[in-house]
Design an enzyme around this catalytic site. Structure first.
Site, PDB file in Angstrom:
ATOM      1  N   HIS A   6      -3.537   6.942   2.718  1.00  0.00           N
ATOM      2  CA  HIS A   6      -3.916   5.663   2.103  1.00  0.00           C
ATOM      3  C   HIS A   6      -5.299   5.274   2.611  1.00  0.00           C
ATOM      4  CE1 HIS A   6      -4.122   1.583   0.959  1.00  0.00           C
ATOM      5  NE2 HIS A   6      -3.905   1.103   2.166  1.00  0.00           N
TER       6      HIS A   6
ATOM      7  N   CYS B  33       0.815  -1.218   0.000  1.00  0.00           N
ATOM      8  CA  CYS B  33       0.000   0.000   0.000  1.00  0.00           C
ATOM      9  C   CYS B  33       0.851   1.272   0.000  1.00  0.00           C
ATOM     10  CB  CYS B  33      -0.945   0.005   1.196  1.00  0.00           C
ATOM     11  SG  CYS B  33      -1.983  -1.457   1.265  1.00  0.00           S
TER      12      CYS B  33
ATOM     13  N   ASN C 232     -10.053  -0.607  -0.264  1.00  0.00           N
ATOM     14  CA  ASN C 232      -8.596  -0.463  -0.207  1.00  0.00           C
ATOM     15  C   ASN C 232      -7.998  -0.986  -1.516  1.00  0.00           C
ATOM     16  OD1 ASN C 232      -5.858  -0.712   0.266  1.00  0.00           O
ATOM     17  ND2 ASN C 232      -6.078  -1.694   2.262  1.00  0.00           N
TER      18      ASN C 232
HETATM   19  N1  ACO Z   1     -18.495  -9.387   8.483  1.00  0.00           N
HETATM   20  C1  ACO Z   1     -18.983  -9.704   9.693  1.00  0.00           C
HETATM   21  N2  ACO Z   1     -18.211 -10.054  10.717  1.00  0.00           N
HETATM   22  C2  ACO Z   1     -16.883 -10.067  10.524  1.00  0.00           C
HETATM   23  C3  ACO Z   1     -16.290  -9.742   9.284  1.00  0.00           C
HETATM   24  C4  ACO Z   1     -17.166  -9.406   8.247  1.00  0.00           C
HETATM   25  N3  ACO Z   1     -16.718  -9.061   7.006  1.00  0.00           N
HETATM   26  N4  ACO Z   1     -14.959  -9.837   9.384  1.00  0.00           N
HETATM   27  C5  ACO Z   1     -14.694 -10.187  10.641  1.00  0.00           C
HETATM   28  N5  ACO Z   1     -15.852 -10.339  11.324  1.00  0.00           N
HETATM   29  C6  ACO Z   1     -16.040 -10.754  12.708  1.00  0.00           C
HETATM   30  C7  ACO Z   1     -14.860 -11.470  13.273  1.00  0.00           C
HETATM   31  O1  ACO Z   1     -14.880 -12.837  12.923  1.00  0.00           O
HETATM   32  C8  ACO Z   1     -15.047 -11.248  14.762  1.00  0.00           C
HETATM   33  O2  ACO Z   1     -15.991 -12.178  15.215  1.00  0.00           O
HETATM   34  P1  ACO Z   1     -15.787 -12.912  16.635  1.00  0.00           P
HETATM   35  O3  ACO Z   1     -15.768 -11.791  17.646  1.00  0.00           O
HETATM   36  O4  ACO Z   1     -16.968 -13.805  16.717  1.00  0.00           O
HETATM   37  O5  ACO Z   1     -14.456 -13.626  16.528  1.00  0.00           O
HETATM   38  C9  ACO Z   1     -15.699  -9.877  14.821  1.00  0.00           C
HETATM   39  O6  ACO Z   1     -16.192  -9.597  13.516  1.00  0.00           O
HETATM   40  C10 ACO Z   1     -14.757  -8.794  15.238  1.00  0.00           C
HETATM   41  O7  ACO Z   1     -13.586  -8.915  14.527  1.00  0.00           O
HETATM   42  P2  ACO Z   1     -12.418  -7.941  14.768  1.00  0.00           P
HETATM   43  O8  ACO Z   1     -11.203  -8.451  14.059  1.00  0.00           O
HETATM   44  O9  ACO Z   1     -12.321  -7.633  16.225  1.00  0.00           O
HETATM   45  O10 ACO Z   1     -12.957  -6.644  14.037  1.00  0.00           O
HETATM   46  P3  ACO Z   1     -12.263  -5.256  13.999  1.00  0.00           P
HETATM   47  O11 ACO Z   1     -13.130  -4.267  14.658  1.00  0.00           O
HETATM   48  O12 ACO Z   1     -10.831  -5.325  14.413  1.00  0.00           O
HETATM   49  O13 ACO Z   1     -12.293  -4.954  12.442  1.00  0.00           O
HETATM   50  C11 ACO Z   1     -10.842  -4.977  10.544  1.00  0.00           C
HETATM   51  C12 ACO Z   1     -11.624  -5.813  11.544  1.00  0.00           C
HETATM   52  C13 ACO Z   1     -11.824  -4.109   9.761  1.00  0.00           C
HETATM   53  C14 ACO Z   1     -10.109  -5.885   9.582  1.00  0.00           C
HETATM   54  C15 ACO Z   1      -9.862  -4.100  11.328  1.00  0.00           C
HETATM   55  O14 ACO Z   1      -9.064  -4.861  12.184  1.00  0.00           O
HETATM   56  C16 ACO Z   1      -8.978  -3.309  10.441  1.00  0.00           C
HETATM   57  O15 ACO Z   1      -9.406  -2.419   9.754  1.00  0.00           O
HETATM   58  N6  ACO Z   1      -7.680  -3.587  10.468  1.00  0.00           N
HETATM   59  C17 ACO Z   1      -6.737  -2.905   9.625  1.00  0.00           C
HETATM   60  C18 ACO Z   1      -6.494  -3.771   8.520  1.00  0.00           C
HETATM   61  C19 ACO Z   1      -6.635  -3.132   7.200  1.00  0.00           C
HETATM   62  O16 ACO Z   1      -7.218  -2.105   6.965  1.00  0.00           O
HETATM   63  N7  ACO Z   1      -6.044  -3.836   6.310  1.00  0.00           N
HETATM   64  C20 ACO Z   1      -6.052  -3.457   4.987  1.00  0.00           C
HETATM   65  C21 ACO Z   1      -4.767  -3.784   4.391  1.00  0.00           C
HETATM   66  S1  ACO Z   1      -3.483  -3.019   5.250  1.00  0.00           S
HETATM   67  C22 ACO Z   1      -3.418  -1.489   4.837  1.00  0.00           C
HETATM   68  O17 ACO Z   1      -3.940  -1.134   3.829  1.00  0.00           O
HETATM   69  C23 ACO Z   1      -2.728  -0.577   5.764  1.00  0.00           C
END
Ligand code: ACO
Length: 325
Positions: free
Chosen positions: A252, A115, A282
């Site tokens: 980003h 990214c 993204n």
């Molecule tokens: N739909 C519904 N539920 C979901 C989904 C989905 N698409 N994805 C995950 N869940 C569930 C999980 O399984 C979890 O369930 P559980 O509690 O029963 O285990 C619950 O939702 C919570 O999951 P978390 O991982 O705690 O959710 P969080 O609030 O952290 O959000 C996310 C997840 C959006 C991926 C977040 O961690 C994030 O944005 N991280 C940054 C990663 C990112 O943006 N990466 C992109 C590439 S890197 C970059 O570009 C910098």
């Protein structure tokens, strides 16, 4: 003191026609529009069908070259930031350069920095311009992330999209002050001890496949806000500007909560932070140039505006740049 700056003289962007909404995603994996919107800010993403990364990159680059009003023979360098090349070798930049019609002998290469790829590529091209090695460069970020997305993994598949953005930069004499037009500073970083936090689960030399994206979402989230803010601050310091004086922060587009967190950390008002994640998700290396081009095109970003770009991605890699349009 007189110096050479890299002025942005053309911008371009392109996204594939097919769009998947959050409701479409909910038919593929157990998720909902509500979950995706509140956790990420994403509402839709474009997905390639019968196009390659080189096609996305070419369309964005062609628009940028046309906007710049230059002939293909004037291009001295093509850099493409991407983690989704058409072929493992040669570089996709060469395919794009050939489609643009550059003269034989013009260097073209890909940069893999996830990214942060566009900020890395801009840094390389700007340095070559400042060194006097080239005058005009086409710098592109393009991705077909849908090809390395595991469409059964709801943790990742809702986040990514395909697209491309590009700029043409050209040498212009400046007086060395922060009032100059063009790239005023760049700074790139990596923390090689986070290789496994965000990666594909395979690759050419390890599995003879491309692999699919997997990540430790929480770890990425934690790291992203601090590194994006730090890169923005350092780029501002190097450009000798006060971050409060900028017109736009262009982070980003990874997640709306990360974007808002960076804006808050830098104490910038919401109105100064560029956001287009709802429409595109993204798009990795394409994210910054895609947003930049869209916002120039719709009149949001204007000639003379001072912009801080900041990116972070797999590696971890991150970096920032200050640009006056
Ligand atoms: N739909 C519904 N539920 C979901 C989904 C989905 N698409 N994805 C995950 N869940 C569930 C999980 O399984 C979890 O369930 P559980 O509690 O029963 O285990 C619950 O939702 C919570 O999951 P978390 O991982 O705690 O959710 P969080 O609030 O952290 O959000 C996310 C997840 C959006 C991926 C977040 O961690 C994030 O944005 N991280 C940054 C990663 C990112 O943006 N990466 C992109 C590439 S890197 C970059 O570009 C910098």
């Amino acid at each position: 003191m007189k110096c050479i700056r890299s002025e942005i003289i053309g911008h371009g962007h392109y996204t594939p026609k097919k769009v998947l909404t959050n409701d479409d995603m909910a038919k593929m994996v157990e998720t909902s529009d509500e979950w995706i919107t509140t956790r990420t800010g994403i509402k839709a993403r474009s997905i390639v069908e019968d196009e390659f990364t080189s096609d996305l990159a070419y369309n964005a680059a062609k628009m940028a070259v046309d906007k710049a009003g230059i002939e293909p023979s004037e291009i001295d360098l093509v850099i493409l930031a991407s983690i989704t090349p058409d072929n493992t070798t040669p570089s996709t930049a060469l395919k794009v350069a050939a489609k643009l019609g550059v003269k034989t002998g013009t260097p073209a290469f890909d940069i893999s920095a996830a990214c942060s790829g566009f900020v890395y590529a801009l840094t390389m091209a700007d340095n070559m311009i400042q060194m006097g090695q080239i005058k005009t460069a086409v710098v592109i970020g393009a991705e077909s992330l849908s090809k390395i997305t595991d469409w059964t993994d709801r943790n990742t598949c809702v986040l990514f999209g395909d697209g491309a953005g590009a700029v043409v930069i050209r040498a212009k004499e400046g007086d060395g002050s922060n009032q100059d037009v063009g790239v005023l500073s760049t700074k790139i970083y990596a923390d090689c001890y986070h290789y496994d936090s965000l990666k594909t689960d395979g690759g050419v030399s390890s599995t003879k496949t491309t692999g699919f994206i997997e990540m430790d979402g929480k770890e990425v989230f934690k790291y992203a806000i601090g590194s994006l803010a730090q890169a923005a601050e350092e780029a501002a310091r190097l450009a000798n500007i006060n971050i409060q004086d900028i017109d736009w922060l262009l982070p980003h587009q990874a997640n709306i909560r990360i974007i808002e967190g960076v804006g808050k950390k830098l104490e910038l008002p919401e109105e100064k932070v560029i956001v287009n994640i709802a429409q595109h998700g993204n798009t990795s290396a394409a994210s910054i140039p895609l947003a930049l081009s869209e916002k120039i095109e719709d009149g949001t970003i204007k000639k003379g505006d001072l912009i801080v770009l900041t990116a972070m991605g797999a590696g971890f890699t991150w970096g920032g740049a200050v640009v006056r349009l």
